[in-house]
Design a protein around this motif. Structure first.
Motif, PDB file in Angstrom:
ATOM      1  N   ALA A 125       0.982  -1.096   0.066  1.00  0.00           N
ATOM      2  CA  ALA A 125       0.094   0.034   0.062  1.00  0.00           C
ATOM      3  C   ALA A 125       0.964   1.274  -0.228  1.00  0.00           C
ATOM      4  CB  ALA A 125      -0.890  -0.069   1.354  1.00  0.00           C
ATOM      5  N   ARG A 126       0.273   2.528  -0.471  1.00  0.00           N
ATOM      6  CA  ARG A 126       1.003   3.703  -0.318  1.00  0.00           C
ATOM      7  C   ARG A 126       0.035   4.435   0.670  1.00  0.00           C
ATOM      8  NH1 ARG A 126       4.791   3.326  -3.691  1.00  0.00           N
ATOM      9  NH2 ARG A 126       4.510   2.245  -5.782  1.00  0.00           N
ATOM     10  N   VAL A 127       0.930   5.172   1.393  1.00  0.00           N
ATOM     11  CA  VAL A 127       0.301   6.030   2.603  1.00  0.00           C
ATOM     12  C   VAL A 127      -0.162   7.347   1.851  1.00  0.00           C
ATOM     13  CG1 VAL A 127       0.275   6.939   5.023  1.00  0.00           C
ATOM     14  CG2 VAL A 127       1.594   4.791   4.183  1.00  0.00           C
ATOM     15  N   LYS A 128      -1.671   7.680   1.784  1.00  0.00           N
ATOM     16  CA  LYS A 128      -1.970   8.604   1.415  1.00  0.00           C
ATOM     17  C   LYS A 128      -1.887   9.877   2.184  1.00  0.00           C
ATOM     18  CE  LYS A 128      -6.162   7.699  -0.289  1.00  0.00           C
ATOM     19  NZ  LYS A 128      -7.328   7.272  -1.352  1.00  0.00           N
ATOM     20  N   PHE A 129      -2.363   9.601   3.567  1.00  0.00           N
ATOM     21  CA  PHE A 129      -2.373  10.478   4.607  1.00  0.00           C
ATOM     22  C   PHE A 129      -2.530   9.975   6.078  1.00  0.00           C
ATOM     23  CE2 PHE A 129      -4.252  13.787   7.661  1.00  0.00           C
ATOM     24  CZ  PHE A 129      -3.313  14.681   7.460  1.00  0.00           C
ATOM     25  N   LEU A 130      -1.668  10.311   6.940  1.00  0.00           N
ATOM     26  CA  LEU A 130      -1.855   9.470   8.299  1.00  0.00           C
ATOM     27  C   LEU A 130      -1.892  10.636   9.208  1.00  0.00           C
ATOM     28  CD1 LEU A 130      -1.693   6.711   9.501  1.00  0.00           C
ATOM     29  CD2 LEU A 130       0.691   7.054   9.647  1.00  0.00           C
ATOM     30  N   LYS A 131      -2.870  10.946  10.012  1.00  0.00           N
ATOM     31  CA  LYS A 131      -3.200  11.764  10.960  1.00  0.00           C
ATOM     32  C   LYS A 131      -2.301  11.570  12.332  1.00  0.00           C
ATOM     33  CE  LYS A 131      -8.183  12.191  10.146  1.00  0.00           C
ATOM     34  NZ  LYS A 131      -9.525  11.445  10.669  1.00  0.00           N
ATOM     35  N   LYS A 132      -1.903  12.613  12.761  1.00  0.00           N
ATOM     36  CA  LYS A 132      -1.041  12.472  14.061  1.00  0.00           C
ATOM     37  C   LYS A 132      -1.807  11.618  14.934  1.00  0.00           C
ATOM     38  CE  LYS A 132       1.789  16.653  13.874  1.00  0.00           C
ATOM     39  NZ  LYS A 132       1.979  17.918  14.407  1.00  0.00           N
ATOM     40  N   SER A 133      -2.847  11.563  15.109  1.00  0.00           N
ATOM     41  CA  SER A 133      -3.562  10.858  16.220  1.00  0.00           C
ATOM     42  C   SER A 133      -3.701   9.175  15.935  1.00  0.00           C
ATOM     43  CB  SER A 133      -5.181  11.379  16.110  1.00  0.00           C
ATOM     44  OG  SER A 133      -5.832  11.151  15.033  1.00  0.00           O
ATOM     45  N   GLN A 134      -3.660   8.985  14.520  1.00  0.00           N
ATOM     46  CA  GLN A 134      -3.506   7.607  14.103  1.00  0.00           C
ATOM     47  C   GLN A 134      -2.095   6.994  14.163  1.00  0.00           C
ATOM     48  OE1 GLN A 134      -5.507   8.129  10.314  1.00  0.00           O
ATOM     49  NE2 GLN A 134      -7.163   6.919  11.013  1.00  0.00           N
ATOM     50  N   LYS A 135      -0.989   7.652  14.223  1.00  0.00           N
ATOM     51  CA  LYS A 135       0.474   7.315  13.829  1.00  0.00           C
ATOM     52  C   LYS A 135       0.689   6.314  15.024  1.00  0.00           C
ATOM     53  CE  LYS A 135       3.364   9.754  11.987  1.00  0.00           C
ATOM     54  NZ  LYS A 135       4.302  10.662  11.437  1.00  0.00           N
ATOM     55  N   GLY A 136       0.112   6.343  16.167  1.00  0.00           N
ATOM     56  CA  GLY A 136       0.554   5.261  17.152  1.00  0.00           C
ATOM     57  C   GLY A 136      -0.146   4.053  16.687  1.00  0.00           C
ATOM     58  N   ALA A 137      -1.220   4.153  16.352  1.00  0.00           N
ATOM     59  CA  ALA A 137      -2.074   2.716  15.952  1.00  0.00           C
ATOM     60  C   ALA A 137      -1.411   2.003  14.796  1.00  0.00           C
ATOM     61  CB  ALA A 137      -3.208   3.016  15.999  1.00  0.00           C
ATOM     62  N   PHE A 138      -0.873   3.020  13.765  1.00  0.00           N
ATOM     63  CA  PHE A 138      -0.556   2.610  12.754  1.00  0.00           C
ATOM     64  C   PHE A 138       0.725   1.740  13.132  1.00  0.00           C
ATOM     65  CE2 PHE A 138       2.455   2.837   9.093  1.00  0.00           C
ATOM     66  CZ  PHE A 138       1.660   2.390   8.072  1.00  0.00           C
TER      67      PHE A 138
END
Length: 181
Positions: A125-138
């Motif tokens: 996959a290509r990361v389109k956009f990763l919110k700061k709030s999602q980075k930990g879960a990612f």
């Protein structure tokens, strides 16, 4: 001109496992590669004249590399976890030697040499956009899967592929198969 690359296709037995991995990342804004077309790119050639395909095919037929066993394992991101742009599954085996041999047989065509050290991987996959709030879960999902093993496969051929970009994703067509021996 046709857009081309040289690749090793993954064994079809991995399709469901790839789909399972991708599902673990479906809560994030990623553009997934269809599991059926996930592959290991040895060299991206870019746009080439259609008339040069027979010469490229002949060069690939001269590859001096024996078939080998490869393991499809490990997950990671490029360029780095703090700024992920590409989610990939790793591959181990004689891919480095195969990549060097591809570079060697294509040298007369004056393609741009790869600057970065070759890392055998298949883009999931290509990361389109990763919110700061999602980075930990990612990063947690990445960490949970870092030691994943899909299995082994025999690498005994290299494919010259045509890539046609469409809004639904790329369409790939095999222009030539070069068998390793």
């Amino acid at each position: 001109m046709i857009r081309t690359f040289i690749a090793v296709e993954l064994d079809p037995v991995f399709i469901e496992k790839i789909r399972d991995i991708q599902e673990k990342f479906e809560d994030f804004d990623l553009k997934f590669v269809k599991p059926e077309i996930v592959h290991i790119t040895l060299k991206f050639l870019g746009d080439v004249e259609e008339s040069s395909i027979p010469s490229l095919a002949s060069a690939l037929d001269s590859l001096l590399c024996e078939p080998f066993e490869a393991k499809i394992e490990g997950i990671g991101v490029f360029p780095k976890p703090a700024n992920p742009k590409v989610l990939w599954i790793g591959a181990s085996g004689a891919f480095g030697a195969l990549h060097d041999e591809v570079e060697k047989v294509l040298k007369p065509f004056n393609f741009e040499k790869d600057d970065r050290e070759f890392t055998a991987h298949a883009t999931l996959a290509r990361v389109k956009f990763l919110k700061k709030s999602q980075k930990g879960a990612f990063l947690d999902a990445l960490r949970d899967l870092k030691d994943i093993t899909l299995g082994s496969m025999r690498v005994n051929k290299v494919l010259l592929k045509k890539s046609t970009l469409t809004p639904e994703g790329p369409l790939y067509e095999t222009l030539h198969t070069a068998y390793l021996d």
